[in-house]
Scaffold this motif. Structure first.
Motif, PDB file in Angstrom:
ATOM      1  N   UNK A 416       0.805  -0.743  -0.190  1.00 13.33           N
ATOM      2  CA  UNK A 416      -0.024   0.259  -0.121  1.00 13.33           C
ATOM      3  C   UNK A 416       0.738   1.343   0.160  1.00 13.33           C
ATOM      4  N   UNK A 417       1.810   1.343   0.074  1.00 16.01           N
ATOM      5  CA  UNK A 417       2.785   2.340   0.870  1.00 16.01           C
ATOM      6  C   UNK A 417       3.344   2.445  -0.424  1.00 16.01           C
ATOM      7  N   UNK A 418       3.436   1.178  -1.734  1.00 16.84           N
ATOM      8  CA  UNK A 418       3.644   1.968  -2.791  1.00 16.84           C
ATOM      9  C   UNK A 418       2.642   2.252  -3.872  1.00 16.84           C
ATOM     10  N   UNK A 419       1.799   1.946  -3.428  1.00 18.28           N
ATOM     11  CA  UNK A 419       0.130   1.859  -4.100  1.00 18.28           C
ATOM     12  C   UNK A 419       0.407   3.517  -4.004  1.00 18.28           C
ATOM     13  N   UNK A 420       0.511   4.154  -2.322  1.00 18.37           N
ATOM     14  CA  UNK A 420       0.115   5.450  -1.822  1.00 18.37           C
ATOM     15  C   UNK A 420       1.217   7.054  -3.219  1.00 18.37           C
ATOM     16  N   UNK A 421       2.185   6.151  -3.548  1.00 22.39           N
ATOM     17  CA  UNK A 421       3.414   7.044  -5.019  1.00 22.39           C
ATOM     18  C   UNK A 421       2.362   7.324  -5.110  1.00 22.39           C
ATOM     19  N   UNK A 422       1.539   6.144  -6.284  1.00 23.12           N
ATOM     20  CA  UNK A 422       0.969   5.954  -7.293  1.00 23.12           C
ATOM     21  C   UNK A 422       0.618   6.928  -7.464  1.00 23.12           C
ATOM     22  N   UNK A 423      -1.013   7.136  -6.226  1.00 24.46           N
ATOM     23  CA  UNK A 423      -1.436   7.620  -6.726  1.00 24.46           C
ATOM     24  C   UNK A 423      -1.657   9.114  -6.096  1.00 24.46           C
ATOM     25  N   UNK A 424      -0.264   9.447  -5.569  1.00 24.72           N
ATOM     26  CA  UNK A 424      -0.139  10.904  -4.500  1.00 24.72           C
ATOM     27  C   UNK A 424       0.098  11.529  -6.954  1.00 24.72           C
ATOM     28  N   UNK A 425       1.416  10.562  -7.093  1.00 25.68           N
ATOM     29  CA  UNK A 425       1.700  11.039  -8.688  1.00 25.68           C
ATOM     30  C   UNK A 425       1.182  11.523  -9.712  1.00 25.68           C
ATOM     31  N   UNK A 426      -0.172  10.508  -9.205  1.00 22.31           N
ATOM     32  CA  UNK A 426      -0.992  10.912 -10.640  1.00 22.31           C
ATOM     33  C   UNK A 426      -2.386  12.028 -10.306  1.00 22.31           C
ATOM     34  N   UNK A 427      -2.578  12.425  -8.717  1.00 14.13           N
ATOM     35  CA  UNK A 427      -3.265  13.164  -8.050  1.00 14.13           C
ATOM     36  C   UNK A 427      -4.796  12.488  -8.166  1.00 14.13           C
ATOM     37  N   UNK A 428      -4.545  11.317  -7.633  1.00 19.46           N
ATOM     38  CA  UNK A 428      -5.356  10.675  -7.385  1.00 19.46           C
ATOM     39  C   UNK A 428      -6.042  10.167  -6.050  1.00 19.46           C
ATOM     40  N   UNK A 429      -5.861  10.960  -4.820  1.00 25.39           N
ATOM     41  CA  UNK A 429      -5.550  10.537  -4.083  1.00 25.39           C
ATOM     42  C   UNK A 429      -5.634   9.880  -2.928  1.00 25.39           C
ATOM     43  N   UNK A 430      -6.177   8.939  -1.709  1.00 29.20           N
ATOM     44  CA  UNK A 430      -5.389   7.752  -1.031  1.00 29.20           C
ATOM     45  C   UNK A 430      -5.216   6.685  -1.615  1.00 29.20           C
ATOM     46  N   UNK A 431      -4.249   5.793  -1.124  1.00 28.15           N
ATOM     47  CA  UNK A 431      -4.342   4.630  -1.963  1.00 28.15           C
ATOM     48  C   UNK A 431      -5.475   3.880  -0.980  1.00 28.15           C
ATOM     49  N   UNK A 432      -6.185   2.857  -1.815  1.00 27.28           N
ATOM     50  CA  UNK A 432      -7.305   2.005  -1.434  1.00 27.28           C
ATOM     51  C   UNK A 432      -6.302   0.395  -1.236  1.00 27.28           C
ATOM     52  N   UNK A 433      -5.787   0.165  -2.559  1.00 27.09           N
ATOM     53  CA  UNK A 433      -5.873  -1.462  -2.591  1.00 27.09           C
ATOM     54  C   UNK A 433      -4.512  -1.669  -3.535  1.00 27.09           C
ATOM     55  N   UNK A 434      -3.745  -2.488  -2.744  1.00 28.40           N
ATOM     56  CA  UNK A 434      -2.485  -2.664  -3.469  1.00 28.40           C
ATOM     57  C   UNK A 434      -3.175  -3.623  -4.133  1.00 28.40           C
ATOM     58  N   UNK A 435      -3.247  -4.497  -5.969  1.00 23.56           N
ATOM     59  CA  UNK A 435      -3.287  -5.495  -6.148  1.00 23.56           C
ATOM     60  C   UNK A 435      -2.154  -5.608  -6.787  1.00 23.56           C
ATOM     61  N   UNK A 436      -2.391  -7.875  -7.099  1.00 24.35           N
ATOM     62  CA  UNK A 436      -1.711  -8.355  -7.355  1.00 24.35           C
ATOM     63  C   UNK A 436      -2.190  -9.213  -8.818  1.00 24.35           C
ATOM     64  N   UNK A 437      -1.234 -10.122  -9.634  1.00 25.58           N
ATOM     65  CA  UNK A 437      -1.202 -11.233 -10.378  1.00 25.58           C
ATOM     66  C   UNK A 437      -2.400 -11.063 -11.244  1.00 25.58           C
ATOM     67  N   UNK A 438      -1.769  -9.418 -11.773  1.00 21.39           N
ATOM     68  CA  UNK A 438      -2.558  -9.766 -12.974  1.00 21.39           C
ATOM     69  C   UNK A 438      -4.271  -8.726 -13.226  1.00 21.39           C
ATOM     70  N   UNK A 439      -4.494  -8.242 -11.818  1.00 17.40           N
ATOM     71  CA  UNK A 439      -6.232  -7.905 -11.788  1.00 17.40           C
ATOM     72  C   UNK A 439      -6.577  -7.951 -13.066  1.00 17.40           C
ATOM     73  N   UNK A 440      -5.495  -6.528 -13.503  1.00 23.65           N
ATOM     74  CA  UNK A 440      -6.473  -5.811 -14.676  1.00 23.65           C
ATOM     75  C   UNK A 440      -5.389  -6.079 -16.070  1.00 23.65           C
ATOM     76  N   UNK A 441      -5.582  -7.139 -16.141  1.00 21.94           N
ATOM     77  CA  UNK A 441      -4.818  -8.149 -17.203  1.00 21.94           C
ATOM     78  C   UNK A 441      -3.555  -7.718 -17.295  1.00 21.94           C
ATOM     79  N   UNK A 442      -3.112  -8.613 -17.979  1.00 26.93           N
ATOM     80  CA  UNK A 442      -1.128  -8.814 -18.187  1.00 26.93           C
ATOM     81  C   UNK A 442      -0.600  -7.331 -19.203  1.00 26.93           C
ATOM     82  N   UNK A 443       0.480  -7.507 -19.044  1.00 22.16           N
ATOM     83  CA  UNK A 443       1.002  -5.773 -19.771  1.00 22.16           C
ATOM     84  C   UNK A 443       1.097  -6.939 -21.316  1.00 22.16           C
ATOM     85  N   UNK A 444       1.636  -5.779 -22.162  1.00 25.74           N
ATOM     86  CA  UNK A 444       2.406  -5.987 -23.329  1.00 25.74           C
ATOM     87  C   UNK A 444       3.015  -6.903 -23.090  1.00 25.74           C
TER      88      UNK A 444
END
Length: 1356
Positions: A416-444
């Motif tokens: 979640x601390x990693x996600x917090x940095x991403x959320x702040x960098x994207x101006x997306x508020x607070x971190x809600x969840x750190x997800x694993x195992x290609x929940x949003x599909x695999x990368x190219x």
């Protein structure tokens, strides 16, 4: 020049004129002959020193009045070339000056200060420690490997040049080396420049001196922060023509009446900073959103919203580095300002660098009040991170850009601390969840996994600032990390999202109103409305505006109906529509959108519509044009697809749509697109330099057809509608799909489009029969997230190089067809070579190499469409897997269609470990099969005699021409680090089989030794007395005077890095010195040998070696994290004597663990006088020799044969903790009285030990035991499973596996040599060690080595 006497020249040994000090007698009377000699040597280029420095002709300084200053040029392959200034500094220049005998370096000018060269650029990223004898000794990229032009040619000014060198200068505290506070270096101390009378002319001199273009501005008032050192210059007055700032008129050095609040600054044109009016966004919680304010005449003021639109806002966002504009709110949305209204009727084209570059009324002239203050909402400083594949921009798969490449993040350690940095960098508020195992599909598949084990504190500004590990091959896209943020960032006006689609840029349109999400009705819904949605979300242009709940029915409110956008609105909520919630619709009418995605890096300008015009591309943050040299329809096809503009119609040249802006560069030349690329920037191209002007600007015309809604699709020639040959309907005619590039990701899109579940396989080669109509599609490339096959990147229209023997097929999960197990080859540079992995029960696993042969490999290659099998390597040739071992004892006839059709043990049943993972190399891999290799008879697997396997037989390598480059290839092939030494003369003993290779000549870049040039296999004139050897190492000493002193660098997890000096001591150095064969540890040093490369990490801290470890990596240590920087790099200095290993021995007895002590001292072997010799000294000796503890010691060596060596040392005093007897205190004894009957002797009591050798792991092999310092075998007489259980337990290898009866009568793992120590062993099974079992006396037996027993344990 080396002068023996004044005026007397001593020539190097071997020089044609000889070298004799006798010839120098009366040298003072022979000045003319000496001058002639000097002239002759100068003309011939013969080196005038007796060092090992490369000849001076290899290096020169040109284009200056003096040989000790100029552009650096080096001679390589008989051609002169320049050196690129990337990383070029005063240390590098110092090596050049020293090599040329030109004194010390005054400066290291960059930016072609001494003119541009015209030949090759030979060297780049030179990194000298400063101690090198020649520039070619410095670390650098390979010869000719660079990304430079001659505008970056490096120069040098040496102290002997007679040039009064200008003061060095730099710009600090800015965003680039071409912008910042001005600092100069006189008297070896940096200081600032006062801004009194500082102007653009002065700044221009600075920019030119630094090679930074022209001056944009000359800010004073400590704009780039206050300095802290001297203020060196004041009242600077440049004419503008000076070469350097120190040539301008000014007060004397150090004389000023200023303070650091007056420090001068400069912004140059090459800084990438658009100077001009400063700008800010205020009255918001984010620096990337708020009321627009500009600074003019030292006063902040607002901007009036007359004509204010998204194009104007885009310039503001780009100027602030805040991404793209989400909206351009008017009417003082972020509150009313109170100062001046500076700008009105702003009209930007969108290409300006800064808001003050846009057209507007004069400063301060307006008819506005503060109720009309303009605002901006930007996407945020998120350009190096993004969330992909989620329901909105604040949730999705994490993708990051490092070194210019986009890639994913591995979910190992993701929190979640990693996600917090991403959320702040994207101006997306607070971190809600750190997800694993290609929940949003695999990368190219083509994108790498760039980060693993990310360790953010949560306070970092960007994800790239967090500590992380390079994943190399440890992670695949099935471990891609995801993030979900609160979405509290400001998505201006009504928030919007696309739901239930394959990506954040396609799906059902939903808007947020009154804190509740709801849908949009499709009444009147069209492409113009969809375009506003795509632009608002930063998703490029609209491809389609599907209605009828194409992306599923929503379940909440229907918020909007009868939407009618003009197409210019900033947000959907700005369009005309019925009032919120008023509609006559059902969720069966929910509107959807499919956007092109981020196409913001290319545009068509100056044409009749957005799909025709001059091609402009953005590279490295700069917009520019494309040269028409080589421009063709394949290139235009990529542009049209990237912009969502349909088919390519015409490739135009000669500025048909007008020339580009004079201030914009021409960025690309000779673009060579295949036509299948996702973006123009992905195509190969050349940097045009000065070759093209704007009168050659390329243009493009596209069909502007968009993509018609998805093509109809069917699967035929199978008993199920969910399996068969793929056919698509185009132009009212059905046709097939060619299998070029066809894979499971493409098949997955089809299965989803047809509602047939997931894809089981993507068979090629007309598996479901040959079609007879057109072949419509070729080179299909789906990301896997598309809604339909026609959304994938493709070649459409029947143009292809295929026949119906290549028709593609699909088997989906809902087909009820039992499909063969999926298969892949991994851990290689080609999909047709690697470790074999099969998919069973949704989990990938490996195949054991038991019985694995070329016939099995042949089935794999055919199943993958990779041609025939070249080899079937076992023993984890392509690395060890980490998941299940699915198959064992595979036995294919060679005719099977798939590996899973071959006979084998049941799934998951095996007696293997991952050291036995099977591999395959197929003919289509493009890999010339490498011979297996090993190092034999050495202390570990990374040192020993080199042996290669050819024709199923191991053999040696002859040492003719054998050198460190050849050894380096061996070390790299074995994963053993770098080569420490390349030994000849059978240093690791003589081999007994064939001598396979001779005259090996490696360049050093080969993947394997068999790739090097050599004589034919078996062709040689060598004996085994010439067998070559190698010693590899994972530690090195860098930047010192020789290889045994320098900065300590270690390789961990495949990365080289330094060691922090916290806790660094002599016992740590002792391990390094011994590992490198550098003798005794002399000193543990700190930051003496310079800092490590900035790009290399600090890998170890608080190292705690006992001093006896075999390698530094074996010592306890802490991960340095961010606790240490390179100014704390540890160093080491070793004795550097070439000691034997070990430097002690026992002589005069039959075993190596007892005898008279001899020690290697001062380059020779000698005896030790017994005076003072005791048990403590013997303890160190026995441990060093690996002989256990001392049984007894003697000062009278009558028990042993006498040594003939001289007595060199006496009065040894060891503490007992030393790693070597050579580390103990001792007195020199040569010439002193110590008769040989007082020589020192010892008998060591070596502990019992056993091992299993010649097997695939430490837990299976031929059984050997150690007695009296020697290893020997065990006879199989009366051997039982009970005996084997004792052995396996003693080795920590689990239970024993019974050997098949046929294997008990002969040594399964080969016959041993030497002693047979034990026979007739009878264990009860309760013994802790084999030596406690009943057996015959040691070495009493009636056996031969044909009866050597083998043992296989369960943990094998």
């Amino acid at each position: 020049m080396n002068m023996g006497f004044p005026g007397c020249l001593l020539l190097p040994a071997g020089h044609p004129l000889g070298r004799s000090s006798a010839a120098c007698a009366g040298a003072g009377k022979t000045k003319i002959p000496i001058l002639l000699v000097w002239l002759w040597a100068s003309m011939t280029g013969f080196p005038m020193t007796d060092s090992d420095i490369p000849e001076l002709t290899q290096l020169r300084l040109v284009n200056s009045l003096n040989r000790c200053a100029g552009r650096v040029e080096v001679l390589h392959n008989q051609q002169w070339g320049t050196v690129c200034d990337d990383g070029w500094d005063i240390t590098d220049a110092g090596v050049v000056c020293k090599q040329l005998g030109c004194g010390t370096a005054l400066s290291a000018p960059r930016g072609a200060r001494f003119g541009r060269g015209s030949d090759r650029v030979w060297l780049d990223e030179v990194n000298c420690a400063g101690t090198e004898a020649a520039l070619s000794d410095c670390k650098t990229r390979p010869w000719g490997d660079n990304d430079c032009t001659h505008k970056e040619d490096a120069g040098v000014v040496c102290s002997d040049s007679g040039i009064s060198e200008v003061a060095q200068i730099r710009l600090v505290n800015g965003s680039s080396r071409c912008a910042g506070r001005v600092e100069v270096l006189p008297n070896q101390q940096w200081g600032t420049v006062c801004d009194d009378n500082w102007d653009l002319q002065d700044a221009g001199v600075v920019c030119r001196q630094l090679g930074c273009g022209t001056a944009l501005s000359a800010p004073g008032g400590a704009r780039f922060g206050r300095g802290s050192d001297h203020i060196w210059l004041d009242e600077v007055h440049c004419a503008g023509t000076e070469v350097a700032l120190s040539d301008c008129r000014a007060e004397p050095w150090g004389a000023s009446n200023c303070d650091h609040g007056e420090d001068a600054g400069v912004v140059c044109s090459d800084a990438g900073i658009s100077e001009v009016a400063q700008i800010r966004l205020v009255n918001s919680r984010s620096h990337c959103a708020g009321r627009v304010e500009v600074l003019h005449n030292q006063q902040w003021g607002t901007v009036c919203d007359d004509n204010w639109d998204l194009q104007d806002a885009g310039v503001v966002c780009r100027q602030l580095g805040c991404g793209t504009a989400l909206s351009a709110p008017r009417g003082a949305r972020f509150g009313q300002g109170s100062d001046r209204i500076w700008l009105d009727e702003v009209n930007c084209t969108g290409t300006e660098v800064a808001l003050s570059d846009c057209r507007a009324r004069p400063w301060g002239e307006n008819n506005c009040n503060h109720r009309e203050d303009a605002g901006v909402v930007c996407s945020g400083t998120s350009s190096d991170v993004r969330l992909v594949g989620g329901p909105h921009r604040c949730a999705g798969r994490v993708e990051v850009r490092l070194d210019g490449r986009w890639g994913t993040v591995c979910d190992d350690g993701w929190g979640l601390s990693d996600v917090a940095v991403v959320c702040r960098q994207l101006d997306c508020g607070t971190a809600m969840e750190a997800l694993s195992g290609k929940v949003f599909g695999p990368g190219n598949e083509s994108d790498p996994v760039l980060m693993t084990n990310v360790e953010c504190q949560g306070t970092e500004a960007a994800l790239g600032s967090c500590p992380y590990t390079d994943p190399e091959d440890l992670c695949q896209h099935d471990e891609d990390a995801g993030a979900r943020c609160q979405d509290a960032g400001i998505s201006e006006v009504a928030q919007i999202r696309l739901a239930n689609g394959p990506s954040r840029c396609a799906g059902r349109v939903e808007v947020l109103h009154n804190q509740q999400w709801g849908t949009v009705c499709d009444d009147g819904w069209d492409l113009q409305d969809a375009g506003v949605v795509c632009r608002q979300l930063g998703c490029g242009t609209a491809l389609s505006a599907p209605g009828g709940a194409r992306f599923g029915r929503g379940s909440d409110r229907i918020w909007l109906d009868d939407v009618n956008c003009t197409g210019t609105e900033a947000a959907l909520s700005d369009c005309r529509a019925r009032p919120w919630g008023v509609n006559n619709c059902t969720h069966g009418e929910d509107a959807g959108v499919v956007c092109s995605g981020a196409s913001s890096d290319v545009r068509l300008i100056g044409g009749p519509h957005r799909c025709a015009g001059r091609v402009e591309v953005r590279l490295d943050g700069r917009w520019g044009t494309v040269c028409d040299d080589g421009w063709d329809l394949g290139d235009v096809a990529v542009v049209c697809r990237q912009l969502g503009c349909g088919k390519a119609m015409e490739a135009l040249s000669g500025k048909v749509f007008g020339p580009g802006n004079e201030s914009d560069p021409v960025l690309m030349l000779n673009v060579q697109c295949q036509g299948t690329e996702a973006a123009l920037g992905s195509c190969p191209y050349m940097d045009p330099g000065d070759h093209c002007q704007h009168d050659e600007d390329a243009g493009a015309r596209c069909q502007d057809a968009g993509i018609s809604e998805v093509a109809q699709l069917r699967l035929v020639n199978s008993r199920s509608r969910c399996a068969g040959r793929v056919e698509v309907l185009h132009n009212q005619q059905w046709g097939t799909v060619c299998d070029d590039g066809w894979d499971l990701q493409d098949a997955g899109v089809i299965c989803r489009q047809l509602g047939c579940g997931t894809a089981l396989s993507a068979p090629r080669g007309a598996r479901f029969g040959r079609g007879s109509d057109r072949i419509w599609l070729n080179n299909v490339n789906c990301a896997g997230t598309e809604v339909a096959l026609s959304d994938c990147r493709i070649w459409l229209g029947g143009k292809n190089n295929c026949n119906h023997g290549e028709d593609a097929g699909v088997v989906c999960s809902d087909s009820d067809i039992s499909e063969p197990a999926q298969l892949r080859l991994v851990n290689s540079r080609s999909r047709c070579a690697g470790r074999v992995e099969v998919l069973h029960n949704q989990q990938w696993g490996t195949v054991c190499d038991d019985s694995w042969d070329i016939q099995d490999a042949l089935v794999v290659c055919r199943q993958l469409g990779c041609g025939t099998a070249l080899s079937a390597p076992g023993r984890a040739r392509f690395g060890r897997g980490s998941d299940r071992i699915w198959l064992d004892n595979v036995n294919c006839t060679g005719t099977e269609a798939a590996l899973s059709d071959c006979r084998a043990q049941p799934w998951g049943v095996n007696n293997c470990n991952h050291g036995e993972d099977a591999g395959v190399v197929c003919s289509d891999a493009g890999i010339s099969e490498v011979a297996q290799i090993r190092l034999a008879n050495g202390p570990n697997h990374c040192a020993g005699r080199v042996e290669v396997l050819h024709n199923q037989q191991w053999g040696t390598v002859c040492d003719d021409s054998w050198d460190l480059q050849d050894a380096g290839v061996v070390c790299r092939q074995l994963g053993c680090g770098t080569a420490l030494s390349a030994l000849g003369g059978a240093r690791f003993g003589r081999g007994s089989d064939r001598i396979w290779l001779a005259n090996v000549n490696c360049r050093g870049t080969e993947v394997a030794l068999s790739d090097c040039r050599t004589r034919p296999w078996g062709d040689n004139n060598c004996t085994h007395g010439e067998d070559a050897g190698v010693v590899c190492t994972d530690v090195r000493l860098v930047g010192g005077p020789h290889r045994c002193a320098g900065r300590v660098e270690v390789r961990l997890d495949g990365r080289w890095g330094t060691v922090c000096d916290d806790g660094w001591g002599l016992s740590d150095v002792a391990v390094v010195c011994r590992q490198l064969g550098c003798g005794k540890a002399i000193k543990a040093l700190s930051k003496v040998f310079g800092p490590g490369n900035e790009s290399d990490p600090v890998l170890m801290m608080d190292v705690q070696c006992q001093g006896t470890e075999a390698a530094l990596g074996s010592c306890p240590y802490m991960d340095a994290g961010d606790h240490c920087q390179h100014d704390e790099d540890a160093g080491a200095r070793c004795q550097a004597a070439q000691l034997p290993e070990p430097p002690v021995r026992l002589v005069g007895n039959a075993t190596r663990c007892s005898g008279q002590v001899e020690i290697f001292h001062d380059g020779r072997w000698g005896a030790v006088c017994g005076l003072g010799w005791d048990l403590t000294d013997a303890k160190v000796l026995c441990r060093e020799l690996g002989c256990g503890s001392p049984r007894y010691v003697t000062h009278h060596c009558s028990k042993f044969s006498r040594s003939s060596a001289p007595v060199l040392l006496g009065q040894l005093k060891c503490t007992g903790q030393e790693a070597s007897l050579t580390h103990c205190q001792a007195q020199a004894w040569e010439g002193r009285h110590c008769p040989h009957h007082r020589d020192t002797g010892v008998m060591c009591q070596e502990p019992f030990a056993l091992r299993l050798v010649n097997g695939p792991s430490k837990c299976s092999g031929r059984l050997e035991v150690r007695y009296d310092g020697l290893w020997g075998t065990v006879c199989d007489d009366n051997w039982s499973e009970t005996n084997a259980k004792v052995v396996c337990r003693e080795l920590g290898c689990g239970l024993a596996e019974p050997l098949a009866p046929k294997l008990q009568d002969w040594p399964r793992f080969g016959q041993g040599t030497g002693k047979i120590w034990l026979d007739d062993i009878r264990c009860k099974g309760t013994e802790e060690t084999l030596q406690n079992c009943a057996h015959r006396l040691w070495s009493y037996h009636d056996c031969t080595h044909q009866e050597d027993i083998s043992v296989v344990c369960q943990d094998n």
